[in-house]
Design an enzyme around this catalytic site. Structure first.
Site, PDB file in Angstrom:
ATOM      1  N   SER A  52       3.109  -6.056  -3.439  1.00  0.00           N
ATOM      2  CA  SER A  52       3.356  -4.739  -4.024  1.00  0.00           C
ATOM      3  C   SER A  52       4.518  -4.715  -5.006  1.00  0.00           C
ATOM      4  CB  SER A  52       3.624  -3.717  -2.901  1.00  0.00           C
ATOM      5  OG  SER A  52       4.782  -4.060  -2.183  1.00  0.00           O
ATOM      6  N   LYS A  65       7.166   4.612   1.136  1.00  0.00           N
ATOM      7  CA  LYS A  65       7.832   4.208  -0.102  1.00  0.00           C
ATOM      8  C   LYS A  65       8.274   5.424  -0.917  1.00  0.00           C
ATOM      9  CE  LYS A  65       5.351  -0.188  -0.434  1.00  0.00           C
ATOM     10  NZ  LYS A  65       4.340  -0.973  -1.175  1.00  0.00           N
TER      11      LYS A  65
END
Length: 789
Positions: free
Chosen positions: A674, A717
């Site tokens: 990611s 996140k």
């Protein structure tokens, strides 16, 4: 025959070995040996003393003896009987037999001096000291060796002679002694002797330990037998010797327990066995304990569920702020129970970072349902018997934690919390997670069998609530049996509400204060939340609030004058310098630094990617304890940049430039795809001189074609970016569906931008004008600045 060769009579011994320096009495009865003694002439005579290889040979020839023997001196000869003499011999030196000149009436042997091998004097001295120490230890603990022997050892300084004296003194087999006598290498002889002595010491220690244990056990049993006899006499005198009334109580308990038919049959059978046993029998206690477990389990006891949905909702809301998913699931269960009373209990798994209230939520669920609550911690459990119990054949056997919990709670339908289920281990004793497969399967747990009970127990009415920080360590088969409810981290607004409703009142009460003596405004609480904590949960937040309240408690206890209305400035005075601040803008002031987003078991966090260029050979250096997947993302990002140098306006000669990519916090391992977008932006920023905006964070996997692929942990996140003061978050377009879980207040304060290609990220994250910094020749390349840094 050489000049050194001499002859002497040879006395053969059976099962005896004479060593140089040792004095030994020898009983002589063979005719040939008696003739030899007569021929010697008495005290002071010299004779060779050898040992037979085979003790069963009555009249040995020269070939039946070891070739190395000892020259001995007759000390004394005593006639013991008509045909029996005792000769006391003292060993002088080793001799090597070279031949035999006479075999009748006794052996007459030719011999020569034997030169011992002494290669390394230092090694020999060391081995001699070791033999001396072990021999002293053996003399001290052995009852068969006189203590005076230790004084004899002190008189011999030569290691070889010392070894001979020890070998003659210690109880060794004839074969062991013969092997030591014929060994001409002194070091090897001492080494063998040392091994034999150490084995003797260990054998004596083990024997003494066993003797001590046997004596203790015997005296213990003897004492117990006497005490039992006295106790029996006292009970008979008082009329209390009959245990029938106590066992009759078991009959009543079995009836009252309302067991299933099969269980009741087993209980009565075991009770009949107990009646046949003597109270003094060791099995009596085992049998009685088993019956106590059977009658004390809640076979039929249960609590009635609170089926009023409004009341249950009020309890859940009062105990916990937000957590809408979990509350909704509990209310759904109550609604179904109201419509279908026979519905089995659900198997829930609350997954989330530490400190978000998973464990306390279990208690709240029990309160809202009106059920009993029991919690079992599974962290570090490695033994399958912890779940299923031990079989009764083992001493000290007990049921597993499931049955123990059911006995403590005295209800067959509690809320049973399996805390830290992701921390289960496994070793040679079995896999506890495999044992939980039956417990957490609604189709099987109605007939759960514990190894100790060996009867079925119905767990289908139990609501099992497991908690975990991570789902990855949980075996797939076990995870498949549970309904997972993820509890993400809290937003700043949620933490503020939790502090006002729960944390502050709780800490004020625990510290003996009241609301009049301390008041924390929203600004003061926000100061604690933003500047002194950065976590997904509220555990550290509660600690910091407790620190503030303790400071006020000190002033109250000392009767100091103070303002109960605490301001942000008061918080700073109490808690000290600010611990956390937004460093994204500061870190991205120079090209080559981007802000990524990471997921961790404790929640989300921001991650800085730093890139630097220097003269070299075109290498890519990766540091920061990166995993293999993250390293591949870095290589993919660099490949994309190199294939688009013209569109990006990059003039760097990659063949002569090394690029160093570093992710700070090197002590923390990092992995996953990611960070691909953030890595690519750091490289583009480095090579173009365009800085990454300080209020932008990004996440997403990148391909060589520049496609941005979806990633996981979006909610965590985004919340991490919000906590860190980020204003714009760049996300993969295919993660658009995941923003449903993000609170509206967070979405209102953040600009969430979705992209499909890496080209779209450039203008969203990079400043338009490169940094102008004078280089060595007045150039304005951002890469030069970073390379020099």
């Amino acid at each position: 025959m050489s000049a050194d060769t001499k002859t002497l009579p040879l006395l053969s011994l059976r099962n005896l070995v004479l060593f140089p320096g040792a004095v030994m009495p020898v009983e002589i009865g063979r005719a040939s040996s008696l003739r030899l003694i007569e021929a010697l002439g008495g005290k002071g005579a010299r004779v060779l003393v050898g040992t037979q290889k085979d003790a069963d040979i009555e009249e040995p020839a020269g070939a039946d003896l070891y070739t190395i023997c000892v020259e001995g001196e007759v000390v004394r000869i005593v006639k013991a009987a008509e045909n029996r003499v005792t000769a006391v011999l003292r060993g002088v030196e080793r001799r090597r037999v070279t031949g035999f000149t006479q075999e009748k009436p006794y052996l007459l042997a030719s011999y020569e001096p034997l030169v011992e091998v002494r290669k390394d004097p230092i090694e020999i001295d060391g081995l001699g000291m070791a033999v001396y120490d072990v021999a002293k230890q053996l003399i001290a603990i052995s009852p068969d060796i006189p203590d005076e022997t230790a004084q004899v050892l002190d008189q011999h300084k030569d290691p070889g002679r010392l070894g001979d004296i020890v070998a003659a003194t210690v109880d060794l087999s004839p074969e062991e002694r013969a092997s030591l006598l014929v060994e001409v290498d002194v070091a090897e002889r001492l080494r063998r002797l040392l091994v034999l002595l150490q084995r003797k010491v260990e054998l004596i220690k083990v024997k003494q330990k066993i003797d001590s244990q046997v004596r203790e056990e015997f005296s213990k049993h003897q004492r117990e037998a006497v005490l039992r006899q006295k106790l029996k006499a006292i009970q008979d005198e008082l009329g209390e010797g009959d245990d029938a009334s106590d066992l009759d109580a078991f009959e009543e308990k079995i009836k009252a327990a309302e067991m299933p038919a099969e269980v009741e049959k087993t209980a009565r059978k075991q009770l009949e066995r107990l009646k046949q046993m003597a109270q003094s029998s060791a099995e009596y206690t085992v049998q009685r304990t088993y019956l106590e477990w059977l009658v004390e389990l809640p076979w039929s006891k249960r609590t009635e569920d609170r089926l009023n949905l409004d009341e249950a909702r009020q309890i859940l809301d009062a105990d916990h702020y937000d957590l809408a998913k979990v509350k909704k699931r509990i209310l759904e269960y109550l609604a179904v129970r109201k419509l279908a009373p026979g519905k089995k209990g659900p198997i829930l798994c609350l997954a989330g970072p530490p400190g978000v209230g998973k464990t306390s939520l279990g208690k709240s669920i029990a309160r809202s349902l009106g059920r009993e609550f029991i919690r079992v911690s599974l962290g570090g459990v490695r033994d399958e018997a912890e779940i299923r119990g031990h079989r009764r054949t083992y001493i000290g056997a007990l049921p597993g934690r499931i049955i123990q919990g059911m006995r403590r709670v005295c209800s067959r339908n509690p809320v049973f919390m399996l805390d830290e289920i992701d921390k289960l281990g496994a070793d040679f004793r079995g896999d506890p997670s495999a044992a939980l497969l039956e417990v957490l399967d609604p189709e099987q747990n109605s007939t759960f069998s514990d190894h100790y009970l060996e009867v079925n127990f119905d767990l289908s009415d139990v609501i099992f609530v497991a908690t975990a920080n991570m789902l990855d360590p949980i075996p797939p088969a076990l995870l498949d049996r549970m309904e997972v409810l993820e509890i993400p981290g809290y937003t700043r607004e949620e933490k503020l509400e939790i502090s006002k409703r729960h944390l502050v009142p709780k800490q004020v009460s625990e510290h003996g204060l009241d609301e009049k003596k301390i008041k924390l405004s929203d600004d003061a609480l926000n100061t604690v939340i933003e500047q002194y904590t950065r976590e997904a949960g509220v555990r550290n937040l509660e600690r910091e609030i407790a620190s503030v309240i303790r400071a006020v408690a000190v002033k109250v206890a000392e009767s100091q004058t103070y303002d109960p209305n605490l301001s942000p400035a008061d918080i700073a005075d109490i808690l000290g310098p600010q611990k956390f601040y937004s460093e994204a803008a500061e870190r991205t002031e120079i090209p080559g630094v981007s802000t990524g987003l990471a997921w961790m078991p404790s929640g989300g966090d921001i991650l800085f990617i730093e890139a630097s260029a220097m003269s070299g050979k075109g290498s890519l250096i990766l540091t920061g304890q990166l995993g293999d997947v993250m390293k591949e993302s870095a290589r993919a990002g660099l490949s994309w940049v190199r294939t688009h140098v013209e569109e990006l306006g990059i003039t760097t000669d990659f063949e002569k430039t090394d690029i160093h990519l570093h992710v700070p916090q090197g002590a923390v391992s990092k992995d996953g795809p990611s960070a691909g977008v953030a890595i690519t932006m750091a490289l583009v920023s480095l090579l173009t001189g365009r800085r990454v905006r300080g209020d932008v964070a990004m996440t997403g996997e990148i391909t060589l074609r520049g496609t941005v692929l979806p990633v996981g942990g979006i909610k965590e996140k985004v919340l991490a970016a919000h906590r860190s003061g980020i204003k714009r978050v760049v996300l993969p377009d295919r993660n658009r569906k995941d923003i449903v879980d993000i609170p509206d207040t967070v979405r209102a304060e953040l600009e969430l931008v979705f992209v499909k290609k890496i080209d779209e990220v450039l203008d969203l994250t990079l400043e338009t004008v490169p940094v102008v910094v004078p280089g060595p020749e007045g150039t304005t390349a951002g890469s030069e600045v970073t390379a020099q840094a």
